[in-house]
Write an enzyme that holds these catalytic residues in place. Structure first.
Site, PDB file in Angstrom:
ATOM      1  N   HIS A   1       0.804  -1.161  -0.026  1.00  0.00           N
ATOM      2  CA  HIS A   1      -0.088   0.082   0.051  1.00  0.00           C
ATOM      3  C   HIS A   1       0.859   1.213   0.048  1.00  0.00           C
ATOM      4  O   HIS A   1       0.817   2.008  -1.048  1.00  0.00           O
ATOM      5  CB  HIS A   1      -0.699   0.005   1.279  1.00  0.00           C
ATOM      6  CG  HIS A   1      -1.780  -1.132   1.529  1.00  0.00           C
ATOM      7  ND1 HIS A   1      -2.824  -1.459   0.436  1.00  0.00           N
ATOM      8  CD2 HIS A   1      -1.721  -2.276   2.611  1.00  0.00           C
ATOM      9  CE1 HIS A   1      -3.466  -2.351   1.316  1.00  0.00           C
ATOM     10  NE2 HIS A   1      -2.667  -2.905   2.230  1.00  0.00           N
TER      11      HIS A   1
HETATM   12  O1  RIB Z   1      -5.381   0.071   4.706  1.00  0.00           O
HETATM   13  C1  RIB Z   1      -4.037   0.075   4.368  1.00  0.00           C
HETATM   14  C2  RIB Z   1      -3.353   1.103   5.240  1.00  0.00           C
HETATM   15  O2  RIB Z   1      -3.669   0.889   6.537  1.00  0.00           O
HETATM   16  C3  RIB Z   1      -1.722   1.136   4.908  1.00  0.00           C
HETATM   17  O3  RIB Z   1      -1.382   2.312   5.202  1.00  0.00           O
HETATM   18  C4  RIB Z   1      -1.289   0.108   6.119  1.00  0.00           C
HETATM   19  O4  RIB Z   1       0.053   0.616   6.586  1.00  0.00           O
HETATM   20  C5  RIB Z   1      -2.394   0.732   7.366  1.00  0.00           C
HETATM   21  O5  RIB Z   1      -1.809   1.833   7.737  1.00  0.00           O
END
Ligand code: RIB
Ligand code: CA
Length: 313
Positions: free
Chosen positions: A243
């Site tokens: 992500h």
């Molecule tokens: O949904 C994914 C996000 O939530 C990413 O930033 C992960 O690190 C969590 O913070």
């Protein structure tokens, strides 16, 4: 082209860690002014610890790491140990940090940096709940117009939610903060689950991290091996979705990504859809576009960039 000067706001989190490493490995394109920790994946004492661990792993004890808000603006904290493990950085066995935590509050650092640096020269890169960012905007409204751009990981539209059926974790944890940020008028680039779920660490890609052979490469392979199990079990996916590194990769190679300028509005009333990012992808409302909502990625190009840059550390 001068480097983009950024503040990384983060809740490490293995994927945050990879995003930070990518930024620190790319000084030609990115100057990291500071790393501000926020409560999210794990509580604040751990996110600020983890941020320092990552800076030391990268050999960058010089980067200021500051602790920010330990809870959302108006809701109880929700964490994600079920994804990231008890420490938030489970996987590799990394030493406790020895670099000091900067004694300023992260929100003060964000305000002071934006006031001190020339207007339009600092980009904010939130990788977790938006509590620190929104608190800074509420406390010092004069800084809002001084922000060059926000490039954040958060939200979802076609991909729907990952912490509830409707909401992505970063937005869900602090929807009021997210609403403040999306209504700020600042130029925002959004990396939602729609794109991050296409950045999967397949076995071959994980092998490439490990084959770097350095402490950074091996640690990244171990981190992504740990936190992939949640997504593989839930989605049957081929590996961990990276992500947060989509944020720092966009700063280096925006051509790897495609999206659309749309209106994004955050649900802050209904508990059923709390934290949902309602993206008007088809332009069916008169709500003005306020974000570049990224929907696609050249995943092979992304991982080639990431692997090449991690090998530099
Ligand atoms: O949904 C994914 C996000 O939530 C990413 O930033 C992960 O690190 C969590 O913070
Ligand atoms: Ca994160």
């Amino acid at each position: 082209m001068p480097a983009t000067r950024i503040i990384i706001d983060t809740d490490p989190g293995q994927d945050d860690a990879v995003a930070i490493l990518l930024a620190l490995a790319s000084p030609e394109e990115i100057e990291v002014l500071g790393i501000t920790a926020v409560a999210g994946n794990v509580p604040l004492p751990l996110t600020q610890r983890n941020a320092r661990i990552i800076c030391e792993l990268a050999g960058r004890r010089d980067v200021p790491v500051l602790a920010g808000c330990e809870a959302p603006m108006s809701r109880p904290l929700v964490t994600a140990e079920h994804v990231h493990g008890r420490t938030g950085l489970d996987g590799p066995d990394l030493p406790e940090p020895t670099m000091p935590l900067d004694d300023r509050h992260a929100v003060d650092f964000i305000i002071d940096t934006l006031r001190h640096e020339d207007a339009g020269t600092v980009t904010l890169c939130p990788l977790g709940p938006l509590t620190n960012i929104a608190t800074a905007f509420e406390r010092a409204p004069d800084i809002v117009d001084r922000v060059a751009r926000i490039v954040l990981m958060g939200g979802a539209y076609f991909e729907v939610g990952n912490i509830t059926p409707a909401a992505e974790f970063n937005i869900y944890v602090d929807p009021q903060a997210a609403d403040i940020v999306f209504r700020s008028g600042i130029d925002i680039v959004v990396m939602p689950l729609d794109v991050t779920h296409k950045a999967l660490v397949t076995q071959a890609r994980n092998d490439a991290f490990r084959a770097i052979g350095t402490p950074v490469g091996v640690a990244v392979a171990q981190m992504t091996e740990f936190f992939e199990r949640y997504d593989k079990e839930k989605y049957g996916s081929e590996g961990a979705p990276l992500h947060d590194p989509c944020v720092t990769a966009w700063l280096i190679r925006p051509d790897l990504f495609t999206g659309r300028r749309v209106n994004v509005t955050v649900e802050t009333e209904s508990e059923l859809t709390m934290g949902m990012t309602v993206a008007d992808w088809w332009g069916v409302t008169d709500r003005a576009p306020n974000a570049l909502f990224i929907g696609d990625i050249d995943a092979d190009g992304f991982f080639a960039l990431l692997t090449e840059r991690l090998a530099r550390l």
